[in-house]
Design a protein around this motif. Structure first.
Motif, mmCIF file in Angstrom:
data_model
loop_
_atom_site.group_PDB
_atom_site.id
_atom_site.type_symbol
_atom_site.label_atom_id
_atom_site.label_comp_id
_atom_site.label_asym_id
_atom_site.label_seq_id
_atom_site.Cartn_x
_atom_site.Cartn_y
_atom_site.Cartn_z
ATOM 1 N N ASN A 60 33.535 -3.968 55.173
ATOM 2 C CA ASN A 60 32.144 -3.731 55.562
ATOM 3 C C ASN A 60 32.061 -2.437 56.386
ATOM 4 O O ASN A 60 32.597 -2.371 57.493
ATOM 5 C CB ASN A 60 31.643 -4.915 56.393
ATOM 6 N N PRO A 61 31.385 -1.395 55.877
ATOM 7 C CA PRO A 61 31.341 -0.120 56.609
ATOM 8 C C PRO A 61 30.509 -0.184 57.882
ATOM 9 O O PRO A 61 30.572 0.723 58.716
ATOM 10 C CB PRO A 61 30.725 0.844 55.589
ATOM 11 N N TYR A 62 29.718 -1.242 58.044
ATOM 12 C CA TYR A 62 28.849 -1.367 59.218
ATOM 13 C C TYR A 62 29.466 -2.269 60.298
ATOM 14 O O TYR A 62 28.834 -2.494 61.335
ATOM 15 C CB TYR A 62 27.488 -1.938 58.798
ATOM 16 N N ALA A 63 30.654 -2.769 60.054
ATOM 17 C CA ALA A 63 31.247 -3.726 60.989
ATOM 18 C C ALA A 63 31.543 -3.076 62.331
ATOM 19 O O ALA A 63 31.976 -1.925 62.409
ATOM 20 C CB ALA A 63 32.526 -4.300 60.401
ATOM 21 N N THR A 64 31.296 -3.822 63.397
ATOM 22 C CA THR A 64 31.644 -3.393 64.755
ATOM 23 C C THR A 64 32.557 -4.448 65.374
ATOM 24 O O THR A 64 32.805 -5.496 64.779
ATOM 25 C CB THR A 64 30.387 -3.223 65.621
ATOM 26 N N ASP A 65 33.052 -4.168 66.571
ATOM 27 C CA ASP A 65 33.969 -5.092 67.234
ATOM 28 C C ASP A 65 33.319 -6.456 67.435
ATOM 29 O O ASP A 65 32.095 -6.563 67.632
ATOM 30 C CB ASP A 65 34.388 -4.547 68.596
ATOM 31 N N ARG A 81 39.539 -16.630 58.531
ATOM 32 C CA ARG A 81 38.829 -15.847 57.534
ATOM 33 C C ARG A 81 37.338 -15.968 57.856
ATOM 34 O O ARG A 81 36.869 -17.037 58.245
ATOM 35 C CB ARG A 81 39.130 -16.351 56.127
ATOM 36 N N LEU A 82 36.622 -14.886 57.693
ATOM 37 C CA LEU A 82 35.212 -14.903 58.080
ATOM 38 C C LEU A 82 34.399 -13.989 57.182
ATOM 39 O O LEU A 82 34.927 -13.325 56.289
ATOM 40 C CB LEU A 82 35.062 -14.514 59.561
ATOM 41 N N TRP A 83 33.096 -13.985 57.410
ATOM 42 C CA TRP A 83 32.172 -13.135 56.673
ATOM 43 C C TRP A 83 31.414 -12.263 57.674
ATOM 44 O O TRP A 83 30.935 -12.759 58.696
ATOM 45 C CB TRP A 83 31.165 -13.974 55.881
ATOM 46 N N THR A 84 31.326 -10.982 57.385
ATOM 47 C CA THR A 84 30.449 -10.104 58.155
ATOM 48 C C THR A 84 29.251 -9.757 57.270
ATOM 49 O O THR A 84 29.303 -9.936 56.048
ATOM 50 C CB THR A 84 31.180 -8.821 58.582
ATOM 51 N N TYR A 85 28.184 -9.250 57.898
ATOM 52 C CA TYR A 85 26.948 -9.011 57.149
ATOM 53 C C TYR A 85 26.509 -7.559 57.287
ATOM 54 O O TYR A 85 26.640 -6.949 58.355
ATOM 55 C CB TYR A 85 25.834 -9.938 57.656
ATOM 56 N N GLU A 86 26.024 -7.016 56.197
ATOM 57 C CA GLU A 86 25.447 -5.683 56.234
ATOM 58 C C GLU A 86 24.064 -5.756 56.885
ATOM 59 O O GLU A 86 23.459 -6.827 56.965
ATOM 60 C CB GLU A 86 25.375 -5.110 54.823
ATOM 61 N N PRO A 87 23.537 -4.637 57.397
ATOM 62 C CA PRO A 87 22.267 -4.667 58.136
ATOM 63 C C PRO A 87 21.104 -5.174 57.290
ATOM 64 O O PRO A 87 21.118 -5.083 56.061
ATOM 65 C CB PRO A 87 22.063 -3.197 58.527
ATOM 66 N N GLY A 88 20.105 -5.722 57.973
ATOM 67 C CA GLY A 88 18.892 -6.170 57.302
ATOM 68 C C GLY A 88 18.862 -7.667 57.122
ATOM 69 O O GLY A 88 19.889 -8.350 57.157
ATOM 70 N N ALA A 89 17.653 -8.203 56.895
ATOM 71 C CA ALA A 89 17.465 -9.644 56.780
ATOM 72 C C ALA A 89 18.236 -10.228 55.607
ATOM 73 O O ALA A 89 18.746 -11.334 55.673
ATOM 74 C CB ALA A 89 15.975 -9.966 56.646
ATOM 75 N N GLY A 90 18.316 -9.480 54.508
ATOM 76 C CA GLY A 90 19.032 -9.971 53.333
ATOM 77 C C GLY A 90 20.371 -9.301 53.154
ATOM 78 O O GLY A 90 20.839 -9.149 52.019
ATOM 79 N N GLY A 91 20.999 -8.872 54.261
ATOM 80 C CA GLY A 91 22.248 -8.126 54.190
ATOM 81 C C GLY A 91 23.345 -8.881 53.471
ATOM 82 O O GLY A 91 23.514 -10.085 53.666
ATOM 83 N N MET A 130 26.455 -3.634 69.912
ATOM 84 C CA MET A 130 26.004 -4.907 69.340
ATOM 85 C C MET A 130 27.123 -5.508 68.498
ATOM 86 O O MET A 130 27.762 -4.821 67.703
ATOM 87 C CB MET A 130 24.757 -4.676 68.474
ATOM 88 N N THR A 131 27.404 -6.791 68.677
ATOM 89 C CA THR A 131 28.462 -7.454 67.938
ATOM 90 C C THR A 131 28.061 -7.677 66.492
ATOM 91 O O THR A 131 26.921 -8.056 66.191
ATOM 92 C CB THR A 131 28.794 -8.811 68.582
ATOM 93 N N THR A 132 28.989 -7.445 65.574
ATOM 94 C CA THR A 132 28.734 -7.685 64.152
ATOM 95 C C THR A 132 28.469 -9.163 63.910
ATOM 96 O O THR A 132 29.254 -10.022 64.347
ATOM 97 C CB THR A 132 29.965 -7.268 63.323
ATOM 98 N N PRO A 133 27.378 -9.522 63.227
ATOM 99 C CA PRO A 133 27.156 -10.935 62.888
ATOM 100 C C PRO A 133 28.218 -11.408 61.904
ATOM 101 O O PRO A 133 28.603 -10.693 60.990
ATOM 102 C CB PRO A 133 25.764 -10.945 62.266
ATOM 103 N N PHE A 134 28.714 -12.643 62.088
ATOM 104 C CA PHE A 134 29.758 -13.156 61.214
ATOM 105 C C PHE A 134 29.762 -14.669 61.252
ATOM 106 O O PHE A 134 29.198 -15.290 62.150
ATOM 107 C CB PHE A 134 31.137 -12.627 61.639
#
Length: 328
Positions: free
Chosen positions: A119-124, A71-81, A1-5
Motif C-alpha cells: 500500500n503506497p499510502y501506508a503510514t506507521d 497478517r492484516l489489511w491496510t486501506y487506501e484513502p477515501g470511503a471506498g478505499g 495519522m495512523t494507517t487504518p487496518f
C-alpha cells in the motif's frame, strides 16, 4: 495519522512452514566458479587444517530472528478505499562474543518492528505496545511480504555488524549466520551457511564434500554471482552417515590473498567443531552452533510477548465495519 487496518485471524506461521517444507531439492547454480584457487580442480581432496594454525582467540557471532505478529489489511484513502494485505512483524539482530572457556556474552542487539505492505499510502502503526514502521513491499503476495521482511532483517544484521566491527579488535573474528552479502568488505569476517538450496560444485568436487570427515574442509574456491566471494565447505561432527550430514559452507571476501585465505579457512575449521549443536537439544544440530542457538533464544526474548503485541494490534485496529469480507 495512523494507517487504518484490520487483523486477519489466520495463524501467520502457516505460510512460512509450507514454504520451508517445499524446499526439498537443490537447484543448479549459474554462478561463475574458479575451482583452482587453493588446489587444481582435478586434485581436490579433503583437507585437514594445519595444526599450527590456531582458532580465533575471540569469536563474534552475528544472527537475526523475525516473527510475524499478525497478517492484516491496510486501506487506501477515501470511503471506498481498497483493502491491501500486509503483515505486522518484529525483527531482532544481535552479536555474541565467544572466548574459549567462558560463557558466550551478548554484546550488541537491535530490535525493529515493521508494517510491511504494498500500500503506497501506508503510514506507521502505533499501538500501546509498539510502533510498527511502514515499509514498502513490491507486491501484495504473502511471499513478497515475507521476502521484504527478510530483506529488512538482513539489512538490520548488516548495519549492526558494520557498527560493531568498527570497534572490534584485531584478534576477533566475526562469524555472520548466513551469506556474506553486504559484508564482504568487513575485516576478519566469515559467512556461515548451514542450509543448502543450491548445488554450487560440479559432481567431481561435490564428491570431495561427501568424503569429508568431521573437522575437515574442502579446498577454497571462488564464486561469482551478482557478487564475488571465496568459499569452502566444512564437516561438523554428525551422527548421521548421510553424505552431506553436518556440512556447512563458509564464505570470505574475494579480495583476500591466498596465504591469508588459507590461514582463515584453517582457523575457522578448527573453531567450528567444538561449537557444533547436539541433536537432543536442537533439531537443527550440528549445523546450528550452540552460540547461535543461544543467541536466537535471547533475540526471541527481546522480540517481546507475541500475545501482548497481537492484542495491542487488535485493540488499535480500525472498527469492525472496515474489515474485508473473506472470499470463499
Amino acid at each position: 495519522m495512523t494507517t487504518p487496518f484490520t487483523v486477519d485471524p489466520w495463524d501467520p506461521g502457516y505460510t512460512a512452514a509450507l514454504h520451508a517444507e517445499a524446499l526439498a531439492e537443490l537447484d543448479a547454480t549459474s554462478a561463475r566458479l574458479d575451482l583452482d584457487v587453493e588446489l587444481p580442480a582435478a586434485a581436490w581432496r579433503p583437507i585437514t587444517p594445519d595444526p599450527a594454525t590456531a582458532p580465533p582467540k575471540v569469536l563474534l557471532i552475528s544472527d537475526g530472528v523475525r516473527r510475524i505478529e499478525a497478517r492484516l489489511w491496510t486501506y487506501e484513502p477515501g470511503a471506498g478505499g481498497e483493502a491491501v494485505p500486509g503483515i505486522a512483524a518484529s525483527c531482532a539482530a544481535g552479536i555474541v562474543r565467544c572466548v574459549q572457556g567462558a560463557p558466550a556474552e551478548l554484546v550488541a542487539v537491535d530490535v525493529s518492528r515493521s508494517l510491511v505492505t504494498a500500500n503506497p499510502y501506508a503510514t506507521d502503526i502505533l499501538t500501546t505496545a509498539a510502533r510498527y514502521r511502514a515499509r514498502r513491499a513490491p507486491r501484495s503476495g504473502m511471499d513478497d511480504l515475507v521476502l521484504a521482511l527478510q530483506s529488512h532483517l538482513t539489512q538490520l544484521e548488516v548495519d549492526l555488524a558494520i557498527r560493531h566491527r568498527a570497534e572490534a579488535g584485531e584478534e576477533e573474528l566475526l562469524l555472520v549466520d548466513g551469506p556474506l552479502r553486504g559484508r564482504t568488505r568487513l575485516p576478519r569476517t566469515v559467512g556461515y551457511i548451514k542450509t543448502h538450496h543450491t548445488a554450487y560444485l560440479p559432481a567431481a568436487q561435490a564428491a570431495t564434500v561427501a568424503g569429508l570427515r568431521p573437522g575437515q574442509r574442502t579446498p577454497v574456491f571462488l564464486m561469482g554471482t551478482s557478487w564475488r566471494r571465496h568459499a569452502w565447505y566444512v564437516r561438523l561432527p554428525a551422527p548421521s552417515g548421510v553424505p552431506w550430514a553436518g556440512v556447512v559452507r563458509c564464505e570470505a571476501g574475494a579480495d583476500l590473498g591466498l596465504d591469508a585465505l588459507v590461514r582463515l579457512a584453517d582457523s575457522v575449521t578448527h573453531a567450528l567443531p567444538p561449537l557444533a549443536g547436539v541433536d537432543y537439544k536442537d533439531p537443527r544440530a550440528p549445523q546450528n552452533l550452540v552460540p547461535i542457538g543461544g543467541l536466537e533464544r535471547l533475540l526471541r526474548h527481546r522480540l517481546g510477548d507475541a500475545r501482548l503485541l497481537y492484542r495491542a494490534l487488535r485493540a488499535a485496529a480500525t472498527p469492525e465495519e472496515r474489515q474485508p469480507v473473506p472470499v470463499t
